[in-house]
Design an enzyme around this catalytic site. Sequence first.
Site, PDB file in Angstrom:
ATOM      1  N   ASP A 163      -6.497  17.869 -16.643  1.00  0.00           N
ATOM      2  CA  ASP A 163      -6.833  16.499 -17.043  1.00  0.00           C
ATOM      3  C   ASP A 163      -6.305  16.305 -18.460  1.00  0.00           C
ATOM      4  O   ASP A 163      -6.828  16.872 -19.408  1.00  0.00           O
ATOM      5  CB  ASP A 163      -8.349  16.303 -16.979  1.00  0.00           C
ATOM      6  N   ARG A 217       0.840  -1.205   0.000  1.00  0.00           N
ATOM      7  CA  ARG A 217       0.000   0.000   0.000  1.00  0.00           C
ATOM      8  C   ARG A 217       0.869   1.247   0.000  1.00  0.00           C
ATOM      9  O   ARG A 217       0.520   2.256  -0.608  1.00  0.00           O
ATOM     10  CB  ARG A 217      -0.919  -0.007   1.225  1.00  0.00           C
TER      11      ARG A 217
END
Length: 909
Positions: free
Chosen positions: A200, A73
Amino acid sequence: MAPKPIETKAMLHDLPTPEPESPFARSRKPYRFSTLCATVDNPDMKDQYGSSSVPIYQSATFKGVGNEYDYSRSGNPTRSHLQHHIAKISSAAHAFTVSSGMAALDVILRLLKPGDEVIAGDDLYGGTNRLLSYIRKHVGVVVHHVDTTNPENLHSCIHPTKTAMVLLESPTNPLLKIVDLATISKDVKEIAPGALIVVDNTMMSPYLQRPLEHGADIVYDSATKYLSGHHDLMAGVVTCNREDIAKQIAFTINAVGNALTPIDSFLLLRGIKTLALRMDRQESTAQHVAEYLWNLGFHVNYPGLPDHPQRDVHLRIADGNGAVLSFETGNKELSERIVAATRLWGISVSFGAVNSLISMPCVMSHASIDAATRAARGLPEDLIRLCVGIEDPQDLQSDLEHALIEAGAIELNAAQNKYVRVPDPDALSRAVHDLDLDSGKQELEWLVSAPGKVILFGEHAVVHGVTAIAASVDLRCYGLTSPRTDTKISVHFTDIDNFYHEWDIPSLPWDSVTPVPVGGEHPEELDQRLIDALTSTTLAELGEEKKAASAASLAFLYLYMILAKGDRRPALNFTARSTLPVGAGLGSSASFSTCGAAAMLLVHRRISIPPSPPSTVTHTHHEGRRAIPHDIAEEANRWAFIAEKILHGNPSGVDNSVSVFGGALGYTRAGFGRDGGMEGIQGFKSLKFLLTNSKVPRDTKKLVAGVGEKKANEPELVNGILKSIQGISDEARRALADPELPRDALISALNTLIKENHDYLVTLGVSHPALETIRETTKTPFGLYTKLTGAGGGGCAVTLIPDDFKDGDLQALIDELIRQGFQPYLTSVGGSGLGILSPFPEHRTPGSDSHHSRQDAGQFTPPETPNPEIAEGYEKQSGEFNPLRPSFEDAVTTDLPQWAASLGRWLYV
């Protein structure tokens, strides 16, 4: 003419590259992008076995204390390789990978706190809009949606301390709007230094655009799309150069636990290796598909097309046009049929994969945005988005064409021998209905313009089935309809002896009219009953001495009466002015016919231009020229041909077609054993011509009849000439459309063809001593090649001017032609077709139509029954801007183009 894709893939990128392991190390040039994609190497992470492919460390935990990795993680070797690789190709110092593109945006938005303000575009991916709505409601963040295609639109929303983030997409999804990332980044930083510029970049990928190079602070991609390229994984990427931002993002990802898994990291690494290869193929095919739809007349959103409003900005910030495009059909149900009829194009909400996809954003990816918001942001319900894959381009285009045919969007035109767009009768009816909703609304002034033309090759021969090559010129006719306050209709033809006349509308021969219904087509033959009635009554008083004005009046009145709907017969004045020499064979009658037809269709509300944008969206002049829909252009062309019939009896149809559609085309008349129709010459190069008006009148009908008689008397000779001219036209078309032909070779070839074509026309007997004098003057001593254009018998001559022809020599030639009594015009060919000035106040420039004294106007001929209300009406008319007629009629002829351009937004075919 649609351009080629941007060819900048070989650019060098100054990014980290592996150093050689040889002891004789020497510095290397930076690798090019495609090499960087395929070269997955991290000097700080050498595999113990020398694996050529990064291993999958499919382990949740790692043994030991204080090592680089302890828990996947927080960090994983496979993911580290991936993130190093992404940073390398993104011009970034830091890269992070998470479980999806929306997870990437979520991580970024966690940098905000309650009270912060975000400025975002108004054309965003539906999921982005959904997440912004959530943080606005639940986090207390203020979100401003603006049209980011104009950097100035953001200024009113930027607060020096409150603005925390500016969220941008370029190109936007799905309207392919372009955002000036560099300018916005600079402007925002000057006002709000602490604001973060977030981009984006999914539509482009790092291959085609790297926003960090243009001032962005954070860039994110949905790596599910182009970076992966196969739709076999979900992933998101975040890149940045600032250390402080990188630490916050790393903390959030570790705390939330949405880092990308080892297996997906491996798959994404594998996909990135072929990013450049895939996108080259996808972009190339997308360009072909966009041009195909664009040439059919659909409104296409794609930055690789010449009419894209922000194309110049995109060329500056990107290395290519991408592989996503969208287009409008004008009918939602039609769009649904098209999408359903495709077979090779898969129906899906995503894009970026090796297989091509099709969707309707308002029904699919943007359905989460409510209909009212979609409408306010200008998102058409009929919009179709195409996401191009790597399949064979011909297969993709063939499948799309079959879908368009099956859905009824296109049909085979036998005359043109090609598929053409089918006009939507419902759309035309809706437009007319919308215009008629308020029957009491004020009548508008309509200003239209249309270019003249030159027949480069094939005059006279075109009448007998030979292909003619024609092109528009940058000399135009302008037509203005102005409402009157009485029951009269009037015309003012300033170029025909400053002719002015008016008629009482009720006294026109209405009982002789057979109206054409809305959406209907004029019969093949003219309404002779109406023509006879107008000629024998309404126009009888003009007499033979006003023959030219009478013919123009007949064409205008014929259109006015046959297009009128019911009892609605608006009072108006129609003024026509031209920068074209009238009667010189440059298509002045066709440009007049086009202006008259378009004006009457607008006045009678049979067509409508694209509607005024919603008031909630800011639009500015920088958006560029919008296109007149293809079905509207076709309607104008049909009626312009009717007017041409009245003026010339049996026109070929090429003049009005060039006048409406502009550019250059090859036209073949049907019925002579060859496929008839028009075909645009794609790739037509701008050429400089000297047009010389001989000032010798010519009778087009008589000249055409003379060639026909010669053909009947000497069929073998004339048929041989016609065959030779066909060869000239074919060769000229190939040369003009050949992108590989050097410019000097093109000029040389055209000069040879010009000489041959003119010699054949001389043999046909349609030249004139004045034209031969012009030809000889340009040949000796200037070495230029000249031919007649149009019917000949006088008229006009065209001379090709090479690029390297000296200005001094050109001026000397012009002076000599003027000395001999001719009138030369220096012009270029291949420009825009029919133009309509937008009547909407937000598209017009206030105060630009101020009165300028016209020096070349003769004594104004007053109406036979003076009507002071007309002059007084100039001052009384209400509206957002002053009436155009006074300044239009008084402007100096040579200033007309500049005067017209200053008025506001024009829409062009």
